[in-house]
Design a protein around this motif. Sequence first.
Motif, PDB file in Angstrom:
ATOM      1  N   ASP A  37       0.630  -1.348   0.050  1.00 23.86           N
ATOM      2  CA  ASP A  37       0.056  -0.139  -0.072  1.00 23.86           C
ATOM      3  C   ASP A  37       0.923   1.191   0.137  1.00 23.86           C
ATOM      4  N   ALA A  38       1.916   1.189   0.152  1.00 23.60           N
ATOM      5  CA  ALA A  38       3.091   2.327  -0.087  1.00 23.60           C
ATOM      6  C   ALA A  38       3.086   2.716  -1.507  1.00 23.60           C
ATOM      7  N   GLN A  39       2.713   4.002  -1.885  1.00 18.12           N
ATOM      8  CA  GLN A  39       3.004   4.432  -3.069  1.00 18.12           C
ATOM      9  C   GLN A  39       3.931   5.440  -3.345  1.00 18.12           C
ATOM     10  N   PHE A  40       4.682   5.512  -4.448  1.00 15.71           N
ATOM     11  CA  PHE A  40       5.799   6.512  -4.775  1.00 15.71           C
ATOM     12  C   PHE A  40       4.725   7.760  -4.502  1.00 15.71           C
ATOM     13  N   GLY A  41       5.807   8.662  -4.096  1.00 19.65           N
ATOM     14  CA  GLY A  41       5.140  10.138  -3.816  1.00 19.65           C
ATOM     15  C   GLY A  41       4.731  10.226  -2.597  1.00 19.65           C
ATOM     16  N   MET A  42       4.442   9.229  -1.645  1.00 16.89           N
ATOM     17  CA  MET A  42       4.088   9.413  -0.091  1.00 16.89           C
ATOM     18  C   MET A  42       5.216  10.017   0.645  1.00 16.89           C
ATOM     19  N   ASP A  43       4.994  10.660   1.774  1.00 10.65           N
ATOM     20  CA  ASP A  43       5.876  10.665   2.520  1.00 10.65           C
ATOM     21  C   ASP A  43       6.144   9.955   3.554  1.00 10.65           C
ATOM     22  N   ASP A  44       7.243   9.762   4.193  1.00 12.18           N
ATOM     23  CA  ASP A  44       7.422   8.729   5.390  1.00 12.18           C
ATOM     24  C   ASP A  44       6.375   8.540   6.208  1.00 12.18           C
ATOM     25  N   GLU A  45       5.715   9.450   6.647  1.00 11.76           N
ATOM     26  CA  GLU A  45       4.641   9.471   7.762  1.00 11.76           C
ATOM     27  C   GLU A  45       3.288   8.792   7.006  1.00 11.76           C
ATOM     28  N   GLN A  46       3.058   8.966   5.965  1.00  9.48           N
ATOM     29  CA  GLN A  46       2.118   8.267   5.078  1.00  9.48           C
ATOM     30  C   GLN A  46       2.393   6.697   4.878  1.00  9.48           C
ATOM     31  N   VAL A  47       3.450   6.553   4.675  1.00 12.54           N
ATOM     32  CA  VAL A  47       4.181   5.167   4.334  1.00 12.54           C
ATOM     33  C   VAL A  47       3.957   4.484   5.633  1.00 12.54           C
ATOM     34  N   LYS A  48       4.458   5.020   6.630  1.00  8.49           N
ATOM     35  CA  LYS A  48       4.451   4.230   7.961  1.00  8.49           C
ATOM     36  C   LYS A  48       2.845   4.152   8.389  1.00  8.49           C
ATOM     37  N   LEU A  49       2.040   4.836   7.994  1.00  8.79           N
ATOM     38  CA  LEU A  49       0.622   4.420   8.344  1.00  8.79           C
ATOM     39  C   LEU A  49      -0.074   3.258   7.428  1.00  8.79           C
ATOM     40  N   VAL A  50       0.480   3.148   6.219  1.00  9.24           N
ATOM     41  CA  VAL A  50      -0.096   1.806   5.542  1.00  9.24           C
ATOM     42  C   VAL A  50       0.683   0.717   5.612  1.00  9.24           C
ATOM     43  N   TRP A  51       1.894   0.818   6.002  1.00  8.61           N
ATOM     44  CA  TRP A  51       2.773  -0.277   6.181  1.00  8.61           C
ATOM     45  C   TRP A  51       2.398  -1.255   7.283  1.00  8.61           C
ATOM     46  N   THR A  52       2.291  -2.682   7.400  1.00  8.03           N
ATOM     47  CA  THR A  52       2.123  -3.466   8.396  1.00  8.03           C
ATOM     48  C   THR A  52       3.492  -3.614   9.198  1.00  8.03           C
ATOM     49  N   GLY A  53       3.432  -3.183  10.486  1.00  8.57           N
ATOM     50  CA  GLY A  53       4.918  -3.406  11.160  1.00  8.57           C
ATOM     51  C   GLY A  53       5.540  -2.081  11.359  1.00  8.57           C
ATOM     52  N   SER A  69      13.482   0.759   6.440  1.00  6.67           N
ATOM     53  CA  SER A  69      13.524  -0.716   6.346  1.00  6.67           C
ATOM     54  C   SER A  69      12.574  -1.202   7.697  1.00  6.67           C
ATOM     55  N   PRO A  70      12.138  -2.588   7.261  1.00  6.95           N
ATOM     56  CA  PRO A  70      11.328  -3.128   8.284  1.00  6.95           C
ATOM     57  C   PRO A  70      12.295  -3.421   9.518  1.00  6.95           C
ATOM     58  N   ALA A  71      11.770  -3.354  10.728  1.00  6.01           N
ATOM     59  CA  ALA A  71      12.281  -3.406  11.968  1.00  6.01           C
ATOM     60  C   ALA A  71      12.745  -4.880  12.321  1.00  6.01           C
ATOM     61  N   GLY A  72      13.857  -5.264  12.588  1.00  6.44           N
ATOM     62  CA  GLY A  72      14.275  -6.602  12.931  1.00  6.44           C
ATOM     63  C   GLY A  72      14.898  -7.346  11.741  1.00  6.44           C
ATOM     64  N   GLN A  73      14.982  -6.687  10.558  1.00 12.06           N
ATOM     65  CA  GLN A  73      15.694  -7.000   9.446  1.00 12.06           C
ATOM     66  C   GLN A  73      17.176  -7.300   9.602  1.00 12.06           C
ATOM     67  N   THR A  74      17.639  -8.444   9.349  1.00 13.84           N
ATOM     68  CA  THR A  74      19.128  -8.548   9.654  1.00 13.84           C
ATOM     69  C   THR A  74      19.894  -7.765   8.743  1.00 13.84           C
ATOM     70  N   ASP A  75      19.665  -7.688   7.416  1.00 11.74           N
ATOM     71  CA  ASP A  75      20.539  -7.057   6.419  1.00 11.74           C
ATOM     72  C   ASP A  75      19.675  -5.797   5.790  1.00 11.74           C
ATOM     73  N   ILE A  76      20.038  -4.617   5.640  1.00 14.59           N
ATOM     74  CA  ILE A  76      19.270  -3.668   5.253  1.00 14.59           C
ATOM     75  C   ILE A  76      19.042  -3.997   3.775  1.00 14.59           C
ATOM     76  N   SER A  77      19.890  -4.849   2.939  1.00 19.36           N
ATOM     77  CA  SER A  77      19.917  -4.865   1.616  1.00 19.36           C
ATOM     78  C   SER A  77      18.765  -5.940   1.383  1.00 19.36           C
ATOM     79  N   ARG A  78      18.212  -6.525   2.267  1.00 22.15           N
ATOM     80  CA  ARG A  78      17.169  -7.499   1.838  1.00 22.15           C
ATOM     81  C   ARG A  78      15.864  -6.756   1.304  1.00 22.15           C
ATOM     82  N   PHE A  79      15.381  -5.543   2.012  1.00 21.43           N
ATOM     83  CA  PHE A  79      14.327  -4.486   1.259  1.00 21.43           C
ATOM     84  C   PHE A  79      14.577  -3.305   2.080  1.00 21.43           C
TER      85      PHE A  79
END
Length: 174
Positions: A37-53, A69-79
């Motif tokens: 649900d995170a769409q290009f053009g959104m600001d980080d607060e909008q992305v955080k609202l639609v992101w699960t986690g 990046s998703p919290a708890g991800q062991t490697d930032i390059s994963r996503f």
Amino acid sequence: MDQPYEDVPPATAPPGSIMPGHGPAADSQAHWDGFGDAQFGMDDEQVKLVWTGELVGSAEQGSSCYHLSPAGQTDISRFAMMFEDGSFVRYSVADADIVAPGGGKRGMDTAQIDALYPGKVTSSAHKYVPEGQYLRVEEGGGPHVLVFETDAAGTVTEWRVGSPPQVDYVEGCS
């Protein structure tokens, strides 16, 4: 009466084909215009609202570019999602379980990418990997771009989707 007067056979597709909207690529959260649900053009607060986690990351002092990046991800390059000048502009993936728009993914070879995106792939030399390539696919009729990176053997190691010029930044925000 809304039923036909006679039996109608079910629709069929040739063996081995996938109906549009079905199969692994359809299940992916990766889209030409964003991720989930995170769409290009959104600001980080909008992305955080639609992101699960929870998402982690922030801009360094004086920088207009940063990643979440998703919290708890062991490697930032994963996503990772890139933000520049306050807007979501790109996401990068190095996880073989996440499928790119159109079906490409980490672990595929150059021939498989060419087959998935026939006539749409342009290649260029990788900046850091001798014999590696960037395989660039433009969204049909849209403003976004998909870039696959390959190693010297022609195997995809990671990919990203976003808006030019940010999708073409080789070193992310660096």
